[in-house]
Design a protein around this motif. Structure first.
Motif, PDB file in Angstrom:
ATOM      1  N   VAL A   1       0.843  -1.198   0.000  1.00  0.00           N
ATOM      2  CA  VAL A   1       0.000   0.000   0.000  1.00  0.00           C
ATOM      3  C   VAL A   1       0.876   1.245   0.000  1.00  0.00           C
ATOM      4  CG1 VAL A   1      -1.930  -1.125   1.159  1.00  0.00           C
ATOM      5  CG2 VAL A   1      -0.127  -0.039   2.519  1.00  0.00           C
ATOM      6  N   LEU A   2       0.234   2.386  -0.316  1.00  0.00           N
ATOM      7  CA  LEU A   2       0.966   3.659  -0.359  1.00  0.00           C
ATOM      8  C   LEU A   2       1.001   4.375   0.982  1.00  0.00           C
ATOM      9  CD1 LEU A   2      -0.198   5.242  -3.743  1.00  0.00           C
ATOM     10  CD2 LEU A   2       2.074   4.379  -3.195  1.00  0.00           C
ATOM     11  N   ASN A   3      -0.003   4.124   1.848  1.00  0.00           N
ATOM     12  CA  ASN A   3      -0.161   4.980   3.021  1.00  0.00           C
ATOM     13  C   ASN A   3       0.543   4.427   4.264  1.00  0.00           C
ATOM     14  OD1 ASN A   3      -1.999   2.887   3.157  1.00  0.00           O
ATOM     15  ND2 ASN A   3      -3.562   4.062   4.224  1.00  0.00           N
ATOM     16  N   THR A   4       1.754   3.899   4.092  1.00  0.00           N
ATOM     17  CA  THR A   4       2.568   3.565   5.257  1.00  0.00           C
ATOM     18  C   THR A   4       3.190   4.846   5.803  1.00  0.00           C
ATOM     19  OG1 THR A   4       4.576   3.212   3.953  1.00  0.00           O
ATOM     20  CG2 THR A   4       3.113   1.318   4.253  1.00  0.00           C
ATOM     21  N   PRO A   5       3.594   4.876   7.078  1.00  0.00           N
ATOM     22  CA  PRO A   5       4.189   6.104   7.639  1.00  0.00           C
ATOM     23  C   PRO A   5       5.403   6.583   6.855  1.00  0.00           C
ATOM     24  CG  PRO A   5       3.612   4.581   9.395  1.00  0.00           C
ATOM     25  CD  PRO A   5       3.398   3.835   8.112  1.00  0.00           C
TER      26      PRO A   5
ATOM     27  N   HIS B   1       6.090   6.065   3.682  1.00  0.00           N
ATOM     28  CA  HIS B   1       5.681   6.581   2.376  1.00  0.00           C
ATOM     29  C   HIS B   1       5.092   7.983   2.501  1.00  0.00           C
ATOM     30  CE1 HIS B   1       5.310   2.417   0.211  1.00  0.00           C
ATOM     31  NE2 HIS B   1       6.552   2.795   0.414  1.00  0.00           N
ATOM     32  N   VAL B   2       4.231   8.193   3.482  1.00  0.00           N
ATOM     33  CA  VAL B   2       3.614   9.511   3.664  1.00  0.00           C
ATOM     34  C   VAL B   2       4.684  10.566   3.932  1.00  0.00           C
ATOM     35  CG1 VAL B   2       2.053  10.884   5.101  1.00  0.00           C
ATOM     36  CG2 VAL B   2       1.415   8.556   4.434  1.00  0.00           C
ATOM     37  N   ALA B   3       5.662  10.226   4.763  1.00  0.00           N
ATOM     38  CA  ALA B   3       6.751  11.165   5.038  1.00  0.00           C
ATOM     39  C   ALA B   3       7.541  11.458   3.765  1.00  0.00           C
ATOM     40  CB  ALA B   3       7.675  10.583   6.119  1.00  0.00           C
ATOM     41  N   LEU B   4       7.770  10.436   2.957  1.00  0.00           N
ATOM     42  CA  LEU B   4       8.479  10.633   1.689  1.00  0.00           C
ATOM     43  C   LEU B   4       7.679  11.534   0.753  1.00  0.00           C
ATOM     44  CD1 LEU B   4       9.763   6.984   1.102  1.00  0.00           C
ATOM     45  CD2 LEU B   4      11.184   8.983   1.544  1.00  0.00           C
ATOM     46  N   PHE B   5       6.373  11.316   0.682  1.00  0.00           N
ATOM     47  CA  PHE B   5       5.525  12.119  -0.207  1.00  0.00           C
ATOM     48  C   PHE B   5       5.534  13.596   0.206  1.00  0.00           C
ATOM     49  CE2 PHE B   5       2.805   8.086  -0.862  1.00  0.00           C
ATOM     50  CZ  PHE B   5       3.709   7.627  -1.810  1.00  0.00           C
ATOM     51  N   LEU B   6       5.456  13.852   1.504  1.00  0.00           N
ATOM     52  CA  LEU B   6       5.484  15.241   1.973  1.00  0.00           C
ATOM     53  C   LEU B   6       6.825  15.892   1.663  1.00  0.00           C
ATOM     54  CD1 LEU B   6       3.664  14.795   5.421  1.00  0.00           C
ATOM     55  CD2 LEU B   6       2.754  15.886   3.359  1.00  0.00           C
TER      56      LEU B   6
ATOM     57  N   ASN C   1      -3.325  10.227   0.746  1.00  0.00           N
ATOM     58  CA  ASN C   1      -3.528   8.795   1.000  1.00  0.00           C
ATOM     59  C   ASN C   1      -3.422   8.480   2.474  1.00  0.00           C
ATOM     60  OD1 ASN C   1      -3.749   6.745  -1.394  1.00  0.00           O
ATOM     61  ND2 ASN C   1      -2.436   8.387  -2.152  1.00  0.00           N
ATOM     62  N   ALA C   2      -2.715   9.328   3.225  1.00  0.00           N
ATOM     63  CA  ALA C   2      -2.573   9.112   4.664  1.00  0.00           C
ATOM     64  C   ALA C   2      -3.923   9.130   5.365  1.00  0.00           C
ATOM     65  CB  ALA C   2      -1.659  10.174   5.266  1.00  0.00           C
ATOM     66  N   LEU C   3      -4.939   9.777   4.761  1.00  0.00           N
ATOM     67  CA  LEU C   3      -6.254   9.889   5.382  1.00  0.00           C
ATOM     68  C   LEU C   3      -7.168   8.712   5.065  1.00  0.00           C
ATOM     69  CD1 LEU C   3      -6.884  13.685   4.643  1.00  0.00           C
ATOM     70  CD2 LEU C   3      -5.930  12.660   6.718  1.00  0.00           C
TER      71      LEU C   3
END
Length: 375
Positions: free
Chosen positions: A144-148, A150-155, A197-199
Motif C-alpha cells: 500500500v501507499l499509506n505507510t508512515p 511513504h507519507v513522510a516521503l511524499f510530503l 492517501n494518509a487519510l
C-alpha cells in the motif's frame, strides 16, 4: 500575528547586495525541476509496478528513480546555496538565483529561499528513505501507499516541488522562468493529492485523494495564472498537464511490463484494459477550469480590477468544474469501478467550499511570492 525568526537563525540579505547571474540561475532552476520530473516518473512507474506485478522491496528500479530525482534536486539546490554563500563571504553581490537570499545556520550559509526549501525537501526525502528501508527490513514487501514512511516521503517530495515553483517564480521576468513555472506547477498538481492517501485509514465518505485533487488543482491553477499575470497562462498550465498525462499514460505500463520481463517476474491476471493509475488520477478536464479562470481574469482586467481580487470566485468556479468532471473522468476511464450519481453530486457540492479555500490560498500565495523574489 507572526513572530520574526531570530537574526542568528534567518536573516534577509539586503537588496543592493543582489546581482543577476542568468547562467547559474538557469542551471540551478532546471536542475531542481529535472529532479522533480524524474521523481514523478519514478512514482508513476512504482504505482504501476504495484498494480501490474505486486509488492516490491526497497531496491527496485522505480525506487532508484524516486531517490535519484530527489538527489538531483538536492545537489542542484546545494550548489546554488554554496554559490550564494561564497559570494556573500567574499563581499561580492549575491547572485540572483531563486528567491530572497536568507542566512541560515547561524548566518554561516546564505540560501536563496527557493533552493533552501527544495534542498530541505530533498534532504528529508533521503532521511525518510532510511526509515522506509527500516520499514521494509521489519515488514518485508510493501502493498500500500499509506505507510508512515511513504507519507513522510511524499510530503518531502512535495516540499521540493514547492521550492521549484518559488525558484521559477523568482525569475518570471525571464521567458525561461515563465516556461519553468508552466512545467513546475502541473508536476505539483499531479503530486500534491498523493499525500492525502494518509487519510484513507479514517474511512471518510469521499476518497481523500479525490478531495485533494479538487482542492489542489484549482489552487495551483489560480496561483500560476495570477503569478504569471499573462493572458493564456492558465490554459498553458492545463495543456502542460495534459502533455505530462499523455507521456505517463504510455510510459508507466510499458516501463512496468518491460522491467518485470527483464527480471523474470510475471504480471497479474486480468489487467486487460485497466488504465495506469497515476495518469488516470490527473484531472484531464482541467482545461475547462483553465478557460473559466482565463475568462474571469480577462473580465477583471477589462474592467480595471486587480485580478487577485476575484480569486475567491475563480476558486469556487474551478472547484465546481473539477468536482464535477473528475468523477466523470474516473467513470470514463475505469469501467470496473463507477462512481455513483449521488457521490458525483456530493463531490461537486464539496467543490464549492474546497474551491473557495483554493482561491483564498492561491491569492495569498500569489501575494507572498513577490516578497520571496530577489530584491
Amino acid at each position: 500575528m507572526s513572530t520574526p525568526a531570530p537574526p542568528e537563525t534567518v536573516e534577509a540579505v539586503a537588496g543592493p547586495n543582489v546581482t543577476d547571474d542568468t547562467t547559474a540561475a538557469r542551471i540551478g532552476a532546471w536542475g531542481v525541476l529535472l529532479g522533480t520530473a524524474v521523481t514523478l516518473i519514478g512514482l508513476s512507474w512504482d504505482i504501476q509496478w504495484h498494480n501490474e506485478v505486486g509488492p516490491d522491496t526497497f531496491f527496485t528500479l522505480p525506487h532508484l528513480f524516486l531517490y535519484s530525482g530527489s538527489a538531483i534536486s538536492g545537489f542542484a539546490s546545494l550548489a546554488m546555496v554554496l554559490i550564494a554563500t561564497a559570494a556573500q563571504r567574499a563581499g561580492r553581490p549575491v547572485p540572483r538565483l531563486g528567491g530572497t537570499p536568507i542566512r541560515v545556520f547561524g548566518s554561516n550559509l546564505t540560501a536563496p529561499l527557493g533552493y533552501m526549501i527544495a534542498g530541505a525537501g530533498a534532504a528529508l526525502f533521503l532521511l525518510y528513505g532510511l526509515l522506509d528501508l527500516e520499514w521494509h527490513s521489519i515488514y518485508g514487501f510493501d502493498a500500500v501507499l499509506n505507510t508512515p514512511s511513504h507519507v513522510a516521503l511524499f510530503l518531502s517530495i512535495s516540499l521540493t516541488m514547492i521550492g521549484s515553483i518559488i525558484v521559477f517564480a523568482a525569475h518570471r521576468d525571464h521567458r525561461w522562468g515563465r516556461i519553468g513555472l508552466v512545467v513546475a506547477i502541473p508536476i505539483l498538481i499531479t503530486f500534491a493529492p498523493i499525500p492525502t492517501n494518509a487519510l484513507n485509514n479514517l474511512h471518510l465518505p469521499v476518497d481523500p485523494t479525490i478531495l485533494g485533487i479538487v482542492a489542489f488543482g484549482p489552487m495551483l491553477l489560480i496561483l500560476g495564472a495570477a503569478v504569471l499575470a499573462r493572458a493564456g497562462a492558465a490554459i498553458a498550465i492545463a495543456v502542460s498537464l495534459g502533455a505530462m498525462q499523455a507521456i505517463l499514460w504510455w510510459f508507466s505500463p510499458w516501463a512496468a511490463q518491460t522491467y518485470a520481463s527483464a527480471i523474470g517476474l510475471p504480471l497479474r491476471d486480468g489487467l486487460t484494459g485497466r488504465p495506469p493509475d497515476l495518469p488516470a488520477m490527473m484531472p484531464m478536464f482541467l482545461i475547462f477550469a483553465a478557460i473559466a479562470v482565463e475568462g474571469l481574469f480577462w473580465l477583471a482586467r477589462a474592467r480595471g480590477f486587480d485580478a487577485r481580487k476575484i480569486v475567491l470566485l475563480a476558486g469556487a468556479v474551478t472547484g465546481v468544474i473539477v468536482g464535477l468532471t473528475f468523477p466523470l473522468q474516473l467513470n470514463l476511464v475505469r469501467a470496473t469501478s463507477h462512481i455513483a450519481v449521488g457521490d458525483i453530486v456530493t463531490i461537486t457540492l464539496l467543490g464549492v467550499p474546497l474551491g473557495l479555500l483554493a482561491g483564498f490560498l492561491g491569492g495569498r500565495f500569489t501575494t507572498m511570492l513577490p516578497a520571496m523574489k530577489d530584491a
